[in-house]
Enzyme design. Structure first.
Site, short mmCIF file in Angstrom:
data_model
loop_
_atom_site.label_atom_id
_atom_site.label_comp_id
_atom_site.label_asym_id
_atom_site.label_seq_id
_atom_site.Cartn_x
_atom_site.Cartn_y
_atom_site.Cartn_z
N ASN A 30 -39.99 78.92 79.95
CA ASN A 30 -40.51 78.36 81.20
C ASN A 30 -39.49 78.66 82.30
OD1 ASN A 30 -42.55 76.88 82.64
ND2 ASN A 30 -41.15 75.16 82.76
N LYS A 31 -39.83 78.29 83.50
CA LYS A 31 -38.99 78.54 84.68
C LYS A 31 -37.52 78.22 84.42
CE LYS A 31 -39.99 79.78 87.75
NZ LYS A 31 -39.87 81.26 87.87
N GLN A 84 -40.38 76.84 94.06
CA GLN A 84 -41.77 76.47 93.77
C GLN A 84 -41.92 74.95 93.69
OE1 GLN A 84 -40.00 78.73 92.01
NE2 GLN A 84 -41.27 80.43 91.30
N ASP A 108 -44.51 79.08 80.10
CA ASP A 108 -44.99 80.45 80.27
C ASP A 108 -45.35 81.09 78.94
OD1 ASP A 108 -43.35 79.92 82.85
OD2 ASP A 108 -44.64 81.64 83.27
N ARG A 123 -48.90 82.78 90.86
CA ARG A 123 -47.92 82.66 89.79
C ARG A 123 -48.32 81.46 88.95
NH1 ARG A 123 -47.56 78.15 91.09
NH2 ARG A 123 -45.88 77.90 89.60
N GLY A 124 -47.58 81.20 87.87
CA GLY A 124 -47.99 80.16 86.94
C GLY A 124 -48.74 80.84 85.81
N ALA A 125 -48.32 80.58 84.57
CA ALA A 125 -48.84 81.34 83.44
C ALA A 125 -50.37 81.32 83.34
CB ALA A 125 -48.19 80.83 82.15
N ARG A 155 -45.81 91.43 85.04
CA ARG A 155 -44.78 90.43 84.74
C ARG A 155 -44.72 90.25 83.22
NH1 ARG A 155 -44.41 85.20 88.16
NH2 ARG A 155 -42.24 85.48 87.52
#
Lengths: 370, 370
Positions: free
Chosen positions: A261-262, A210, A251, A62-64, A105
């Site tokens: 973002n998150k 996370q 993201d 995960r993570g853009a 995603r």
């Protein structure tokens, strides 16, 4: 793959260096399985496109930026496999794979930027094998650029950090979210490396934790002083003057400077504005989406309510098999937006690999890409 | 004890009515064990002062008004037990017990208000048995007032709620935080009872998840439509226009209108201000601390980092033995302030048992207590 690696991993008290994704000697994509950290360090092997799509969708990775690189590896994977007889077949294979990867995603734009970049080099005027070589070269460039850009973000962002500094972050925008170094964590790593006195407050980042699982694990491995706090405590900590700046990843940054973002990032930006604390976003070029003009147009992924109802846990420190367990009233409904949108006006600056983009962000972003 | 009870508890599909605390037929204090909800409905019995102190400190009971009532019951418990020969002995017993109770938790002022109120009625000019009768009568009054006040908060608060309304809350300010009805949840209960179309967004409220465990359980038992969200999602939900108002409880409201409440409350107030959403606090008289003039002077309880590192969980819906399990990198430091301070300026109004206190709150509070 590029040679340097800075993601320190402590396994049985011994420090090893890893990157979050790599090709093994058999041409299989290897990834650190981020679902299992910090309880267990395991390598996930994706030997076909289905497994690579699974890895993105189920958040093995995960993570853009890392989602982007994984997608690139996925396209290389499909052209590595089997015999491709002509350009039309190649084109079909790449486009089908790209289509599958694009459905994993929706929010991180690196995924789409990477897929578009690779699709766009397909060239019917050259041979299939030349096309495949070009795809491989492009995938290698994407990985190399991601690494170099994260290093750049570290160097540029470090210039903002005073000799003694307490920084808050959310989620994981570290080596694990990229190939190495990280985005928001890159300046923190660099500042620590050059001897600055750094303390990091890590929002645990429910529901998938996370922050408490991945960022805390990275910071621990690097020996960087840090505290995990409940997400709800951010306002209190900021209001008490405990935090000098907030640095987060992204993201998707759109052309007016709004960014996704998150979930929880937007709240941090509002708190920073209220208390006049600098709020920085760190991102490589692949995280910009210049075709979208406003954060309102970004699709926010709604993930399963099961993630809210449960938390990954272990019974003891030395236990390696984490399980999702129920922490809520199990008969309640849940709502689980995975991201939120922070408006450009709440951002102090965007830390890119080569410079800090300042307000007005729309203009700075345009100039940056000119 | 006062007759009515409205805390519906569904046990094996059958609805029973409970209050959160009561004396059983043997004169032992019974409480719903809130550490175990919603996974298991158990009664905790405190047959001596030590157990009553344990119940407050370890959060068998929690919520400012209930902490106050439990402390009152604790003082009645010590004068119920054994033979007290003279006034000095009585005074010593009450003061020692009061001292022990006062050390359990520092932030909720109901605890101290209750203890002071009972200590202040000790009267050397009347007999020991008359003093004990007065203590019992006062404890009964405190319980009765708490109940009546919560009912009042429900009626008054309901006036603010339109026919269709989506309300966000945090932690548990329900029947479980009082004896019955609740503070922040009382208007919601009332609105639902009179047929309004209510949806509640419940912040899960890490680290102890009183929202996801207790508020969700209460709302489910009442049949009130609700969603649990990650604490970090509040900003997104508010910014999306999903929330019509926020109602929270309080642990201590000081004379200028600043108040302490569960960690995360301050953040909600800032978000409401940013989005011009009404932000209400609901509290009985016992939650006001007129001797303290500013929120800055309120002691914020710092609880164990273990609460951050872990979450109570069960492996399956029908499992009743919840355990604290590790959800974070276990070698990280944690910070765990249990409360935060919301400044008076962020409050739309305070819902009291008899009226809404409006800005300027300092003046409204002074007039309310005149």
């Amino acid at each position: 793959m590029v040679g340097y690696s800075n993601l320190k991993v402590i396994i049985n008290k011994e420090t090893k260096n890893f990157q979050s994704i790599w090709w093994n000697e058999k041409g299989i994509i290897n990834m650190i399985d981020q679902r299992k950290l910090p309880f267990s360090f395991e390598i996930f092997e994706a030997s076909n496109l289905k497994q690579t799509c699974f890895a993105i969708k189920e958040m093995v990775v995960r993570g853009a930026p890392l989602i982007g690189v994984t997608a690139a590896f996925g396209l290389q994977q499909v052209v590595n496999t089997g015999i491709i007889e002509n350009f039309l077949q190649l084109e079909k294979i790449v486009k089908n794979a790209s289509n599958e990867l694009s459905k994993t995603r929706p929010t991180a734009v690196d995924l789409f930027n990477t897929l578009n970049r690779i699709e766009s080099i397909l060239d019917s005027s050259i041979s299939v094998s030349e096309n495949i070589e070009q795809i491989k070269a492009t995938v290698e460039s994407i990985a190399k650029e991601t690494l170099e850009e994260c290093k750049g973000i570290g160097d540029i962002g470090n210039q903002l950090i005073p000799e003694k500094c307490t920084i808050m972050t959310i989620c994981n925008a570290g080596a694990l979210a990229t190939i190495d170094f990280g985005t928001a964590l890159a300046p923190i790593r660099k500042a620590n490396e050059v001897g600055k006195e750094i303390t990091v407050y890590v929002n645990e980042t429910r529901p998938r934790i996370q922050g408490g699982r991945l960022t805390a694990w990275e910071l621990h491995n690097e020996g960087i002083n840090h505290y995990i706090n409940a997400d709800g405590a951010a306002g209190h900590l900021i209001s008490q003057g405990k935090i000098d700046m907030v640095i987060v990843g992204a993201d998707r940054i759109v052309s007016n400077g709004d960014f996704a973002n998150k979930i929880g990032t937007y709240t941090l930006s509002v708190l920073c504005k209220e208390h006049e604390i600098p709020f920085y976003v760190a991102a490589p070029r692949s995280t910009f989406d210049l075709k979208t003009t406003s954060g309102k147009d970004v699709i926010i992924e709604e993930r399963s309510g099961e993630e809210i109802r449960t938390a990954m846990s272990v019974d003891a420190i030395n236990e390696t098999k984490a399980k999702r367990r129920i922490i809520h009233h199990p008969f309640s409904q849940n709502i689980n937006p995975a991201f939120d949108i922070t408006p450009a006006k709440n951002i102090t600056g965007i830390i890119t690999p080569t410079k800090i983009l300042k307000q007005p962000l729309e203009k700075s972003i345009r100039q940056f890409f000119e």
